[in-house]
Design an enzyme around this catalytic site. Sequence first.
Site, mmCIF file in Angstrom:
data_model
loop_
_atom_site.group_PDB
_atom_site.id
_atom_site.type_symbol
_atom_site.label_atom_id
_atom_site.label_comp_id
_atom_site.label_asym_id
_atom_site.label_seq_id
_atom_site.Cartn_x
_atom_site.Cartn_y
_atom_site.Cartn_z
ATOM 1 N N LYS A 123 44.346 37.539 33.961
ATOM 2 C CA LYS A 123 43.979 37.284 35.452
ATOM 3 C C LYS A 123 42.823 37.298 36.167
ATOM 4 C CE LYS A 123 47.029 38.919 39.107
ATOM 5 N NZ LYS A 123 47.799 39.339 37.711
ATOM 6 N N THR A 124 41.955 38.702 35.798
ATOM 7 C CA THR A 124 41.207 38.812 36.236
ATOM 8 C C THR A 124 39.916 39.293 35.089
ATOM 9 O OG1 THR A 124 41.878 40.908 37.819
ATOM 10 C CG2 THR A 124 38.967 41.472 37.102
ATOM 11 N N GLU A 167 41.614 34.920 41.991
ATOM 12 C CA GLU A 167 42.611 35.943 41.432
ATOM 13 C C GLU A 167 43.540 35.315 42.395
ATOM 14 O OE1 GLU A 167 42.781 40.160 39.731
ATOM 15 O OE2 GLU A 167 41.798 38.723 40.358
#
Length: 450
Positions: A123-124, A167
């Site tokens: 995600k990040t 996110e």
Amino acid sequence: MNLNTIHNVYFIGIGGIGMSAIARYFHANNKRVAGYDKTQTEITKGLVELGIAIHFDDSIGSINEVFLNAENTLVVYTPAVPKDHLELNYFKNNGYNVVKRSQILGLITEHTFCLAVAGTHGKTTTTSILGHLMNACHVPLTAFLGGISENYNSNLILNGTEVSVVEADEFDRSFLTLSPDFACITSMDADHLDIYGDAEELKKSFIAFTERLKPNGKLFVKNGLGLEGITYGIEDDSDYTIQNIKIINGAYIFDVKTPKDIIENLEFNLPGRHNLSNALIALAMAVEYGCSYQQLAEGLASYKGVQRRFTYQIKTNDFVFIDDYAHHPQEICAVHQAVREMYPTKKVLAIFQPHLFSRTRDFIDDFAESLSKFDELLLLDIYPARELPIEGVTSSWLLGKINNENKQLVSKENLLKAIHDSDAQVVLTIGAGDIGAEVKRIKKEFSIAN
């Protein structure tokens, strides 16, 4: 809730990576911002430098009286804050607007064109790549990142308000407060079983997230997840796929086949197939948004990464030290693949700090298998984060399951000596706890030595 009528925003847990990005956002939008956190960190120092007042004792008396006006003060908290927190309970019991971080993110982004990145891994980095690509294409956007971008030295990219890049966190089902125009799912491996109970419940939550898409929204999914949407993958039959991969001077050079074209000779400087996959989905979302190929190519080549995501701390011919946030067995496997691809002939020492007693228990055999892949292993005690100890769940238990002759438990006090005792040419620190605080010590020690 109308955010325009809010003048003061108070954060409980302001030093969290997601919380601090929102604090920066409100500060940049001329709100009065302050907050509490348990410990002083580089993140809180950065906020204080902006002029944001932060204190570190849980005390009503430490709160500036300006924020004790319930009519125009919004209170934002993170689920990591304990339920008996004095300040949190004061605000809840005295008529304040008190919301979780995820709820406020939903409010900020609901009237924007929102691109949301979900998945148990990636995600990040994906959000950071996407924010950087869109910014390189001069899109008027705000990007909330779950890590510190090396390009911007921040977890917030602020260059307009028409578009938001966020996110979408599955922890505590936080992502169900979002209503994205574009959403992607990078992975759905079992995680956060302390919240969900089992992998099937986690998957149901991701399906519920896909149903949060706005009408005519687009869903992007990694090929093989079994969800309907625009697919992406590496060297396969996906709608977006990477082809003709080469490694030249430590960088990936490759082509991307889109549903309409082929984009040739793209350059990307982060190691690991997992990062190639992250770059591909970010690129696909930006292409579907309408960004130009030329600007995307330039943005991709200039992307530097996220702190603690395969971050080089020392890189010489004789010694390499890399730090990574990996805290799930699949993420550790991805880091191993990346380091082997970059350094196929060198001996690799991994230093791992398990994160959460429950995660260690739930994935004990998978952790053992992934950690067995390295040439040498140093194992630190479990970082508890929000949890109390679980009987029998220890680093000693994990160590006993790891199939590696060169393994040992080590304390933080003896860590530098243990690294010196190794003849490994590549050293990795891995984990999501406070192992990041050891990175400075290791870097200082071995920068002198090398």
